[in-house]
Design a protein around this motif. Sequence first.
Motif, mmCIF file in Angstrom:
data_model
loop_
_atom_site.group_PDB
_atom_site.id
_atom_site.type_symbol
_atom_site.label_atom_id
_atom_site.label_comp_id
_atom_site.label_asym_id
_atom_site.label_seq_id
_atom_site.Cartn_x
_atom_site.Cartn_y
_atom_site.Cartn_z
ATOM 1 N N SER A 1 -10.678 -62.413 -43.458
ATOM 2 C CA SER A 1 -11.708 -62.812 -42.486
ATOM 3 C C SER A 1 -11.659 -61.955 -41.218
ATOM 4 N N GLU B 1 -11.498 -58.852 -41.007
ATOM 5 C CA GLU B 1 -12.287 -57.622 -41.162
ATOM 6 C C GLU B 1 -13.783 -57.881 -41.132
ATOM 7 N N LEU B 2 -14.157 -59.178 -41.174
ATOM 8 C CA LEU B 2 -15.562 -59.515 -41.396
ATOM 9 C C LEU B 2 -16.409 -59.323 -40.136
ATOM 10 N N THR B 3 -17.575 -58.714 -40.302
ATOM 11 C CA THR B 3 -18.566 -58.733 -39.222
ATOM 12 C C THR B 3 -19.805 -59.460 -39.724
ATOM 13 N N THR B 4 -20.590 -59.979 -38.793
ATOM 14 C CA THR B 4 -21.782 -60.731 -39.174
ATOM 15 C C THR B 4 -23.009 -60.041 -38.585
ATOM 16 N N GLY B 5 -24.171 -60.350 -39.137
ATOM 17 C CA GLY B 5 -25.386 -59.690 -38.669
ATOM 18 C C GLY B 5 -26.629 -60.482 -39.014
ATOM 19 N N LYS C 1 -27.768 -54.080 -44.798
ATOM 20 C CA LYS C 1 -26.508 -53.368 -44.562
ATOM 21 C C LYS C 1 -26.773 -51.868 -44.395
ATOM 22 N N TRP D 1 -17.925 -46.653 -45.121
ATOM 23 C CA TRP D 1 -18.510 -47.819 -44.419
ATOM 24 C C TRP D 1 -19.427 -48.594 -45.373
ATOM 25 N N THR E 1 -17.047 -51.838 -45.673
ATOM 26 C CA THR E 1 -17.134 -52.766 -44.532
ATOM 27 C C THR E 1 -17.803 -54.076 -44.937
ATOM 28 N N LEU F 1 -19.905 -57.304 -44.546
ATOM 29 C CA LEU F 1 -20.962 -57.686 -43.614
ATOM 30 C C LEU F 1 -21.672 -58.913 -44.158
#
Length: 268
Positions: A62, A64-68, A180, A244, A248, A250
């Motif tokens: 968690s 490493e997680l990014t949200t968008g 993404k 990426w 990554t 997302l």
Amino acid sequence: MPKDLNSLRMRAERNGQHISGAERLLPTDDLAAAAIDLLQRALQHPRGDVDRISLSIEVVPSLELTTGALPDLYNNQVASWQQGRELALQLLESAGISAVAGRKALAALARGAAPGGRSMRGAMLIDADSGERLERDQARGVRVSRMDLSAAAKRQLRQLLLPHSLDDPHVIEALTLAAKVSAAPGIIAELCWSDDPDYLAGYVASAALGYQRINLLKPAGEERGGRAFFVRPSQVRLDELISWLEKTPLLFEQVGRVHGPKTYRGER
Ligand code: WAQ
Ligand code: MG
């Protein structure tokens, strides 16, 4: 402390040729149901029987997680796939892609961008000015992974798509992938149409244009489809961009708006 997620990937082939693939990012509790869902998709694919299916699961911490947020969807309607490609070219140009590069990308997808005129497993990387192809492996291309909608965002999106008759897994997954890709550092725009013979829609997407859906980009029965990601090689390190896109994680927790329909009449 948010819980870890899992990257779930499916890939199916016949005689070594790519038939179907999918990627999800989801909580452990939802993993088994999603894996069965992807297995069924591989077994019942409109491109026919497969002789090899791979499912892979990897934990994504968690931390490493990014949200968008998803982009807005614009529902462009054309009367023919020829008009659709004309509109795609115009949209690409308005995103800053040269006419030469746009035409080369359309032509490569139309003839089958992998060796032998087949569909690639992933996407082409295309120089936005010259149209030159930059991906290292023209059969595999770049495969975007580790992205998904949160369960709440998926429910909201389906509600928004329903009145437009767009509540379809193709739309939901393509919007998620395009979100993404548009967010990737160094990507200027994307062009896509499906490789499923009975699914004729596609899109052009960019951070500024959003997700510009086009209802027809190829003739019925056509299995050649794919994706092109446009970049300016002088402005981006390709190995970093590829890593990426592949790695990554997302998670999209917010949806965009759904606009249209808007009819495009074109020049022919
Ligand atoms: N990363 C990179 N390229 C991919 C990926 C991925 N994760 N998944 C698929 N591709 C490439 C590959 O070359 C496929 O052959 C091609 O894209 C098409 O994949 O709004 O269904 O899963 O109605 O067939 C777009 C329109 C539908 C949706 C796209 O793509 C809508 C679609 P498919
Ligand atoms: Mg497909």
